[in-house]
Design a protein around this motif. Structure first.
Motif, PDB file in Angstrom:
ATOM      1  N   VAL A 122       0.829  -1.210   0.000  1.00  0.00           N
ATOM      2  CA  VAL A 122       0.000   0.000   0.000  1.00  0.00           C
ATOM      3  C   VAL A 122       0.865   1.263   0.000  1.00  0.00           C
ATOM      4  CG1 VAL A 122      -1.661   1.329   1.377  1.00  0.00           C
ATOM      5  CG2 VAL A 122      -2.026  -1.105   0.989  1.00  0.00           C
ATOM      6  N   THR A 123       2.065   1.183   0.556  1.00  0.00           N
ATOM      7  CA  THR A 123       2.943   2.364   0.528  1.00  0.00           C
ATOM      8  C   THR A 123       3.210   2.788  -0.907  1.00  0.00           C
ATOM      9  OG1 THR A 123       4.006   1.638   2.579  1.00  0.00           O
ATOM     10  CG2 THR A 123       5.140   3.325   1.299  1.00  0.00           C
ATOM     11  N   ARG A 124       3.612   1.838  -1.754  1.00  0.00           N
ATOM     12  CA  ARG A 124       3.853   2.148  -3.163  1.00  0.00           C
ATOM     13  C   ARG A 124       2.568   2.622  -3.853  1.00  0.00           C
ATOM     14  NH1 ARG A 124       7.844   3.425  -6.196  1.00  0.00           N
ATOM     15  NH2 ARG A 124       9.131   1.672  -5.490  1.00  0.00           N
ATOM     16  N   GLN A 125       1.476   1.954  -3.561  1.00  0.00           N
ATOM     17  CA  GLN A 125       0.203   2.333  -4.185  1.00  0.00           C
ATOM     18  C   GLN A 125      -0.200   3.751  -3.819  1.00  0.00           C
ATOM     19  OE1 GLN A 125      -2.230  -0.844  -2.722  1.00  0.00           O
ATOM     20  NE2 GLN A 125      -1.353  -2.381  -4.119  1.00  0.00           N
ATOM     21  N   MET A 126       0.047   4.150  -2.578  1.00  0.00           N
ATOM     22  CA  MET A 126      -0.295   5.515  -2.174  1.00  0.00           C
ATOM     23  C   MET A 126       0.656   6.539  -2.794  1.00  0.00           C
ATOM     24  SD  MET A 126      -3.087   5.814  -0.604  1.00  0.00           S
ATOM     25  CE  MET A 126      -2.818   7.553  -0.220  1.00  0.00           C
ATOM     26  N   VAL A 127       1.919   6.185  -2.952  1.00  0.00           N
ATOM     27  CA  VAL A 127       2.841   7.089  -3.649  1.00  0.00           C
ATOM     28  C   VAL A 127       2.349   7.322  -5.073  1.00  0.00           C
ATOM     29  CG1 VAL A 127       5.178   7.248  -4.625  1.00  0.00           C
ATOM     30  CG2 VAL A 127       4.864   6.607  -2.232  1.00  0.00           C
ATOM     31  N   ASP A 128       1.875   6.262  -5.735  1.00  0.00           N
ATOM     32  CA  ASP A 128       1.290   6.425  -7.070  1.00  0.00           C
ATOM     33  C   ASP A 128       0.041   7.307  -7.016  1.00  0.00           C
ATOM     34  OD1 ASP A 128       3.275   4.762  -8.043  1.00  0.00           O
ATOM     35  OD2 ASP A 128       2.010   2.974  -8.099  1.00  0.00           O
ATOM     36  N   ASN A 129      -0.743   7.164  -5.962  1.00  0.00           N
ATOM     37  CA  ASN A 129      -1.940   7.978  -5.796  1.00  0.00           C
ATOM     38  C   ASN A 129      -1.585   9.454  -5.621  1.00  0.00           C
ATOM     39  OD1 ASN A 129      -4.744   8.362  -5.537  1.00  0.00           O
ATOM     40  ND2 ASN A 129      -4.687   8.130  -3.320  1.00  0.00           N
ATOM     41  N   PHE A 130      -0.512   9.725  -4.876  1.00  0.00           N
ATOM     42  CA  PHE A 130      -0.044  11.114  -4.748  1.00  0.00           C
ATOM     43  C   PHE A 130       0.305  11.671  -6.124  1.00  0.00           C
ATOM     44  CE2 PHE A 130       1.894   9.686  -0.449  1.00  0.00           C
ATOM     45  CZ  PHE A 130       0.687   9.876   0.203  1.00  0.00           C
ATOM     46  N   ALA A 131       1.032  10.863  -6.903  1.00  0.00           N
ATOM     47  CA  ALA A 131       1.457  11.317  -8.233  1.00  0.00           C
ATOM     48  C   ALA A 131       0.269  11.585  -9.147  1.00  0.00           C
ATOM     49  CB  ALA A 131       2.386  10.279  -8.861  1.00  0.00           C
ATOM     50  N   ALA A 132      -0.803  10.818  -8.961  1.00  0.00           N
ATOM     51  CA  ALA A 132      -1.992  10.985  -9.788  1.00  0.00           C
ATOM     52  C   ALA A 132      -2.915  12.083  -9.277  1.00  0.00           C
ATOM     53  CB  ALA A 132      -2.761   9.660  -9.853  1.00  0.00           C
ATOM     54  N   GLY A 133      -2.617  12.640  -8.106  1.00  0.00           N
ATOM     55  CA  GLY A 133      -3.436  13.720  -7.563  1.00  0.00           C
ATOM     56  C   GLY A 133      -4.668  13.267  -6.830  1.00  0.00           C
ATOM     57  N   GLY A 134      -4.713  11.975  -6.423  1.00  0.00           N
ATOM     58  CA  GLY A 134      -5.933  11.443  -5.857  1.00  0.00           C
ATOM     59  C   GLY A 134      -6.009  11.350  -4.354  1.00  0.00           C
ATOM     60  N   ALA A 135      -4.980  11.795  -3.635  1.00  0.00           N
ATOM     61  CA  ALA A 135      -4.956  11.655  -2.180  1.00  0.00           C
ATOM     62  C   ALA A 135      -5.488  12.904  -1.491  1.00  0.00           C
ATOM     63  CB  ALA A 135      -3.531  11.365  -1.702  1.00  0.00           C
ATOM     64  N   ALA A 136      -5.759  12.767  -0.204  1.00  0.00           N
ATOM     65  CA  ALA A 136      -6.237  13.911   0.578  1.00  0.00           C
ATOM     66  C   ALA A 136      -5.252  15.066   0.529  1.00  0.00           C
ATOM     67  CB  ALA A 136      -6.490  13.484   2.025  1.00  0.00           C
ATOM     68  N   ILE A 137      -3.963  14.760   0.618  1.00  0.00           N
ATOM     69  CA  ILE A 137      -2.969  15.834   0.654  1.00  0.00           C
ATOM     70  C   ILE A 137      -2.975  16.616  -0.658  1.00  0.00           C
ATOM     71  CG2 ILE A 137      -1.082  14.326  -0.107  1.00  0.00           C
ATOM     72  CD1 ILE A 137      -0.941  17.391   2.294  1.00  0.00           C
ATOM     73  N   ASN A 138      -3.254  15.954  -1.774  1.00  0.00           N
ATOM     74  CA  ASN A 138      -3.323  16.680  -3.040  1.00  0.00           C
ATOM     75  C   ASN A 138      -4.414  17.738  -3.016  1.00  0.00           C
ATOM     76  OD1 ASN A 138      -2.653  13.552  -3.933  1.00  0.00           O
ATOM     77  ND2 ASN A 138      -1.447  15.054  -5.047  1.00  0.00           N
ATOM     78  N   GLN A 139      -5.549  17.389  -2.435  1.00  0.00           N
ATOM     79  CA  GLN A 139      -6.676  18.324  -2.412  1.00  0.00           C
ATOM     80  C   GLN A 139      -6.373  19.513  -1.491  1.00  0.00           C
ATOM     81  OE1 GLN A 139      -8.140  16.941  -4.847  1.00  0.00           O
ATOM     82  NE2 GLN A 139      -7.100  15.018  -4.336  1.00  0.00           N
ATOM     83  N   ILE A 140      -5.726  19.245  -0.360  1.00  0.00           N
ATOM     84  CA  ILE A 140      -5.386  20.327   0.566  1.00  0.00           C
ATOM     85  C   ILE A 140      -4.362  21.261  -0.063  1.00  0.00           C
ATOM     86  CG2 ILE A 140      -4.336  20.861   2.804  1.00  0.00           C
ATOM     87  CD1 ILE A 140      -5.546  18.196   3.824  1.00  0.00           C
ATOM     88  N   CYS A 141      -3.347  20.688  -0.708  1.00  0.00           N
ATOM     89  CA  CYS A 141      -2.328  21.526  -1.350  1.00  0.00           C
ATOM     90  C   CYS A 141      -2.940  22.355  -2.478  1.00  0.00           C
ATOM     91  CB  CYS A 141      -1.192  20.656  -1.871  1.00  0.00           C
ATOM     92  SG  CYS A 141      -0.128  19.964  -0.588  1.00  0.00           S
ATOM     93  N   LEU A 142      -3.861  21.753  -3.226  1.00  0.00           N
ATOM     94  CA  LEU A 142      -4.526  22.495  -4.296  1.00  0.00           C
ATOM     95  C   LEU A 142      -5.341  23.652  -3.735  1.00  0.00           C
ATOM     96  CD1 LEU A 142      -5.191  22.577  -7.354  1.00  0.00           C
ATOM     97  CD2 LEU A 142      -7.136  21.084  -6.859  1.00  0.00           C
TER      98      LEU A 142
END
Length: 344
Positions: free
Chosen positions: A91-111
């Protein structure tokens, strides 16, 4: 006992020993301007202290947050094989991919808050060793990972938020804090990503076993880091050190990120004075470690996600504080009458 080789960690110790201090003149300039702004003295509460903190560590009489960065450090841990997490290590790798795709919670907060975001992949295909039977890293790897984390300060950023991603790393944070501040595994272990009671029992046993395994070396905080820590924690510690030398204030995220700061705090309590702690998470050990370091969190939202989410939300407040201080009119500029002198 001292580190086995001495040399790599000696470089880290020297960087900590030569950290610059706060800029008192910049703080005084902020206070003088604050006294002229169109508001009652002290009416912005902690925001006023945040501006002083920014000035102290940016060494700027008018501090600003124009290029903030959220840095997420991702690492995997061999101890996950002991059943300490509700999620598998992939899941660590999968979440890193999710960050790259813009799909995580942190992406929305940063945006939403206009924050930069960078993710550091720390050898995800090579987990650290199982801390119940051997050190997580050798000294060269640990010091080298700290040096890699220092790269987060490149690029002209004026505020750094540190966060992490790593399945199993609340176990690592609990072990580090237990080693640094004492108590028992029960005091530091929490549910992490949602462990049930049998899982919590395994997690407590793992932390207790790890501390017993490494007991002879835990008097040195850097040995605590290399024996019990993870690559993401070492990298965050390195980023904090480099930020201090680069005059970049730091906002620290949750329990795992705070465990990285705790290593430095144990070496020299003043080494994290340029850090604000963005929030207190729902992980019970986080409240305990903040109290042990006498640090006041900015937010308490019941969060326990990681990813730098709490630090990023707090960065929005830091940025607002700086903008308010720089942009507010003085009484003279606005043509507003000041309070009458109440002295006799």
């Amino acid at each position: 006992m001292r580190p086995e080789s001495g040399l790599p960690f000696d470089d880290i110790r020297n960087l900590i020993a030569t950290m610059p201090g706060p800029d008192g003149a910049a703080v005084e300039a902020v206070r003088l301007r604050d006294a002229l702004l169109t508001k009652p003295p002290g009416s912005l509460g902690r925001l006023e202290r945040i501006v002083e903190w920014l000035a102290a560590w940016q060494a700027k009489p008018q501090p600003s947050v124009d290029r903030p960065l959220v840095a997420i450090f991702a690492g995997n841990h061999g101890v996950v094989a002991r059943g300490v997490s509700a999620f598998p290590p992939e899941v660590t790798r999968q979440m890193v991919d999710n960050f790259a795709a813009g799909g995580a919670a942190i992406n929305q907060i940063c945006l939403t808050l206009d924050l930069g975001l960078k993710v550091f992949d720390l050898a995800l295909d090579h987990p650290t060793a199982d801390i119940t039977i051997e050190p997580a890293m050798d000294e060269v790897t640990c010091a080298g990972t700290m040096a890699f984390g220092m790269e987060a300060t490149a690029g002209g950023h004026d505020l750094l938020c540190i966060g992490e991603m790593g399945i199993g790393n609340t176990t690592i944070a609990a072990a580090i804090c237990n080693a640094l501040f004492g108590g028992t595994a029960d005091d530091w272990v929490g549910p992490g990503t949602g462990l049930d009671e049998p899982g919590l029992a395994r997690k407590r046993a793992v932390v207790a076993t790890a501390l017993t395994c490494h007991a002879d070396w835990l008097g040195d905080p850097l040995e605590v880091l290399r024996r019990l820590g993870g690559r993401e924690i070492a990298a965050m510690a390195g980023a904090i050190v480099a930020a201090r030398h680069g005059r970049i204030p730091v906002v620290v995220d949750g329990f795992v990120a705070t465990s990285a700061a705790a290593i430095l705090h144990a070496l020299d309590a003043s080494s994290v004075d340029h850090c604000l702690f963005g929030h207190v998470s729902a992980e019970p050990g986080h409240t305990r470690v903040l109290a042990a370091m006498d640090k006041e969190p900015m937010l308490d939202l019941g969060m326990r996600l990681g990813e730098g989410t709490g630090a990023a939300l707090a960065a929005g407040i830091v940025r607002s504080a700086a903008t308010v201080h720089r942009g507010m009119a003085t009484f003279d500029q606005a043509g507003v009458s000041e309070a009458d002198d109440q002295s006799e």
